[in-house]
Write a protein that holds these residues in place. Structure first.
Motif, mmCIF file in Angstrom:
data_model
loop_
_atom_site.group_PDB
_atom_site.id
_atom_site.type_symbol
_atom_site.label_atom_id
_atom_site.label_comp_id
_atom_site.label_asym_id
_atom_site.label_seq_id
_atom_site.Cartn_x
_atom_site.Cartn_y
_atom_site.Cartn_z
ATOM 1 N N GLN A 1 12.803 2.514 15.818
ATOM 2 C CA GLN A 1 11.484 2.658 16.426
ATOM 3 C C GLN A 1 10.458 3.162 15.413
ATOM 4 O OE1 GLN A 1 12.740 5.150 19.650
ATOM 5 N NE2 GLN A 1 12.548 3.478 21.129
ATOM 6 N N ASP A 2 10.868 4.072 14.538
ATOM 7 C CA ASP A 2 9.969 4.516 13.469
ATOM 8 C C ASP A 2 9.584 3.344 12.581
ATOM 9 O OD1 ASP A 2 9.982 7.088 14.350
ATOM 10 O OD2 ASP A 2 11.305 7.861 12.773
ATOM 11 N N TRP A 3 10.553 2.508 12.267
ATOM 12 C CA TRP A 3 10.301 1.346 11.417
ATOM 13 C C TRP A 3 9.334 0.382 12.105
ATOM 14 C CZ3 TRP A 3 14.932 -1.818 8.991
ATOM 15 C CH2 TRP A 3 14.465 -2.519 7.881
ATOM 16 N N LEU A 4 9.505 0.165 13.402
ATOM 17 C CA LEU A 4 8.590 -0.714 14.139
ATOM 18 C C LEU A 4 7.180 -0.128 14.218
ATOM 19 C CD1 LEU A 4 10.921 -1.948 17.026
ATOM 20 C CD2 LEU A 4 10.078 -3.268 15.077
ATOM 21 N N LEU A 5 7.079 1.189 14.432
ATOM 22 C CA LEU A 5 5.765 1.838 14.431
ATOM 23 C C LEU A 5 5.090 1.687 13.068
ATOM 24 C CD1 LEU A 5 6.480 5.154 16.380
ATOM 25 C CD2 LEU A 5 4.974 3.293 17.097
ATOM 26 N N ALA A 6 5.855 1.905 12.010
ATOM 27 C CA ALA A 6 5.306 1.774 10.665
ATOM 28 C C ALA A 6 4.920 0.322 10.377
ATOM 29 C CB ALA A 6 6.312 2.263 9.630
ATOM 30 N N PRO B 1 0.833 -1.210 0.000
ATOM 31 C CA PRO B 1 0.000 0.000 0.000
ATOM 32 C C PRO B 1 0.868 1.262 0.000
ATOM 33 C CG PRO B 1 0.090 -0.926 2.192
ATOM 34 C CD PRO B 1 0.848 -1.862 1.302
ATOM 35 N N PHE B 2 1.214 1.734 -1.190
ATOM 36 C CA PHE B 2 2.130 2.858 -1.315
ATOM 37 C C PHE B 2 1.590 4.132 -0.664
ATOM 38 C CE2 PHE B 2 3.430 0.339 -5.145
ATOM 39 C CZ PHE B 2 4.677 -0.016 -4.672
ATOM 40 N N GLY B 3 0.308 4.381 -0.783
ATOM 41 C CA GLY B 3 -0.282 5.571 -0.172
ATOM 42 C C GLY B 3 -0.140 5.552 1.344
ATOM 43 N N LEU B 4 -0.433 4.423 1.948
ATOM 44 C CA LEU B 4 -0.291 4.283 3.402
ATOM 45 C C LEU B 4 1.167 4.441 3.814
ATOM 46 C CD1 LEU B 4 -1.299 3.478 6.247
ATOM 47 C CD2 LEU B 4 -0.954 1.105 5.554
ATOM 48 N N MET B 5 2.061 3.867 3.055
ATOM 49 C CA MET B 5 3.478 3.954 3.397
ATOM 50 C C MET B 5 3.988 5.394 3.298
ATOM 51 S SD MET B 5 4.564 0.383 1.613
ATOM 52 C CE MET B 5 6.305 0.574 1.774
ATOM 53 N N MET B 6 3.491 6.141 2.315
ATOM 54 C CA MET B 6 3.867 7.549 2.205
ATOM 55 C C MET B 6 3.285 8.353 3.375
ATOM 56 S SD MET B 6 5.924 8.062 -0.290
ATOM 57 C CE MET B 6 5.893 9.825 -0.484
ATOM 58 N N LEU B 7 2.030 8.058 3.738
ATOM 59 C CA LEU B 7 1.411 8.734 4.876
ATOM 60 C C LEU B 7 2.216 8.497 6.147
ATOM 61 C CD1 LEU B 7 -1.235 10.191 6.077
ATOM 62 C CD2 LEU B 7 -1.886 7.876 6.702
ATOM 63 N N LEU B 8 2.594 7.260 6.396
ATOM 64 C CA LEU B 8 3.360 6.944 7.595
ATOM 65 C C LEU B 8 4.753 7.572 7.554
ATOM 66 C CD1 LEU B 8 2.362 3.192 7.989
ATOM 67 C CD2 LEU B 8 1.606 5.122 9.402
ATOM 68 N N ALA B 9 5.369 7.573 6.386
ATOM 69 C CA ALA B 9 6.704 8.171 6.269
ATOM 70 C C ALA B 9 6.644 9.671 6.555
ATOM 71 C CB ALA B 9 7.280 7.902 4.883
ATOM 72 N N TRP B 10 5.645 10.350 6.005
ATOM 73 C CA TRP B 10 5.501 11.785 6.277
ATOM 74 C C TRP B 10 5.192 12.021 7.747
ATOM 75 C CZ3 TRP B 10 7.247 15.771 3.816
ATOM 76 C CH2 TRP B 10 7.410 15.740 2.429
ATOM 77 N N ARG B 11 4.317 11.207 8.335
ATOM 78 C CA ARG B 11 3.937 11.392 9.742
ATOM 79 C C ARG B 11 5.128 11.183 10.668
ATOM 80 N NH1 ARG B 11 4.233 11.937 14.081
ATOM 81 N NH2 ARG B 11 2.783 11.730 15.789
ATOM 82 N N LEU B 12 5.928 10.165 10.382
ATOM 83 C CA LEU B 12 7.059 9.879 11.256
ATOM 84 C C LEU B 12 8.230 10.836 11.016
ATOM 85 C CD1 LEU B 12 6.869 6.001 11.132
ATOM 86 C CD2 LEU B 12 6.326 7.473 13.068
ATOM 87 N N HIS B 13 8.343 11.364 9.812
ATOM 88 C CA HIS B 13 9.423 12.302 9.501
ATOM 89 C C HIS B 13 9.099 13.712 9.980
ATOM 90 C CE1 HIS B 13 12.831 14.012 7.400
ATOM 91 N NE2 HIS B 13 12.034 14.886 6.832
ATOM 92 N N ALA C 1 5.886 -4.778 2.267
ATOM 93 C CA ALA C 1 5.646 -3.385 2.637
ATOM 94 C C ALA C 1 6.572 -2.938 3.769
ATOM 95 C CB ALA C 1 4.186 -3.196 3.039
ATOM 96 N N VAL C 2 6.753 -3.785 4.769
ATOM 97 C CA VAL C 2 7.627 -3.431 5.889
ATOM 98 C C VAL C 2 9.080 -3.341 5.423
ATOM 99 C CG1 VAL C 2 8.524 -4.254 8.107
ATOM 100 C CG2 VAL C 2 6.074 -4.313 7.664
ATOM 101 N N ALA C 3 9.478 -4.234 4.530
ATOM 102 C CA ALA C 3 10.853 -4.205 4.014
ATOM 103 C C ALA C 3 11.104 -2.969 3.153
ATOM 104 C CB ALA C 3 11.137 -5.472 3.214
ATOM 105 N N LEU C 4 10.082 -2.475 2.464
ATOM 106 C CA LEU C 4 10.238 -1.297 1.613
ATOM 107 C C LEU C 4 10.075 0.030 2.350
ATOM 108 C CD1 LEU C 4 8.408 -2.272 -1.710
ATOM 109 C CD2 LEU C 4 10.847 -1.895 -1.357
ATOM 110 N N PHE C 5 9.625 -0.006 3.591
ATOM 111 C CA PHE C 5 9.382 1.251 4.296
ATOM 112 C C PHE C 5 10.613 2.146 4.394
ATOM 113 C CE2 PHE C 5 9.113 3.966 8.014
ATOM 114 C CZ PHE C 5 8.020 4.725 7.653
ATOM 115 N N PRO C 6 11.822 1.627 4.655
ATOM 116 C CA PRO C 6 12.987 2.533 4.697
ATOM 117 C C PRO C 6 13.207 3.296 3.387
ATOM 118 C CG PRO C 6 13.559 0.448 5.687
ATOM 119 C CD PRO C 6 12.197 0.273 5.080
ATOM 120 N N VAL C 7 12.855 2.704 2.258
ATOM 121 C CA VAL C 7 12.971 3.400 0.977
ATOM 122 C C VAL C 7 12.024 4.596 0.948
ATOM 123 C CG1 VAL C 7 12.658 3.166 -1.516
ATOM 124 C CG2 VAL C 7 13.672 1.289 -0.212
#
Length: 170
Positions: free
Chosen positions: A111-116, A46-58, A149-155
């Protein structure tokens, strides 16, 4: 009169840029599901969700608390999920991260990665429970999708940091 009339625009420009860039990149992430992709089973994260989480955590201050409702609505319209699916699960994840953010004194990338990872797993499992019957044999594919999805989150996190142009620790 000293200095350039444009001297103070850098910081405000970045903030204004990030304010429209964050929702735009989240919607573009949701639009990735309509790109033709040949696969024998659905493993597209889910690219949209992953972008939302990346923006929220950043940048926690960037998105308003009601933003996941509207962005989830757009994702529901694009992805074909039942209306309200992403709206509900994205908002619950967003609020849970907000609550945990007030409890955690400091956070690092792990911790950001675990939250995501928790939010991605919650949203995908919740979406499976809402969108497909309980007897459907999609659990293995869902697990693969969560792992991808979890593996791609750091990207995605790195992409958001680059788009924001804000360097932490410097």
């Amino acid at each position: 009169m000293s200095g350039s009339p444009y001297a103070g625009l850098g910081k405000a420009d970045t903030s204004t840029r990030a304010r429209w860039l964050a929702p735009l990149t989240i919607v573009i992430g949701s639009l990735m599901t309509i790109v033709p992709f040949k696969a024998s089973f659905p493993i597209l994260p889910p690219f949209g969700l992953m972008m939302l989480l990346a923006w929220r955590l950043h940048r926690p201050d960037l998105l308003k608390p009601w933003a996941p409702v509207l962005l989830g609505f757009v994702d529901d319209l694009i992805s074909g999920q039942p209306l309200g699916n992403s709206m509900l699960f994205w908002t619950v994840s967003f609020i849970a991260i907000d609550v945990l953010d007030t409890r955690i004194v400091w956070r690092d990338f792990l911790q950001d990665w675990l939250l995501a990872a928790g939010a991605i797993g919650f949203c995908l499992i919740g979406g499976r429970l809402v969108a497909s019957p309980l007897g459907a044999h999609v659990d293995t594919v869902l697990l693969i999708q969560i792992v991808i999805a979890v593996a791609l989150f750091p990207v995605f996190s790195r992409l958001v940091a680059r788009l924001d142009g804000k360097r932490r620790g410097r």
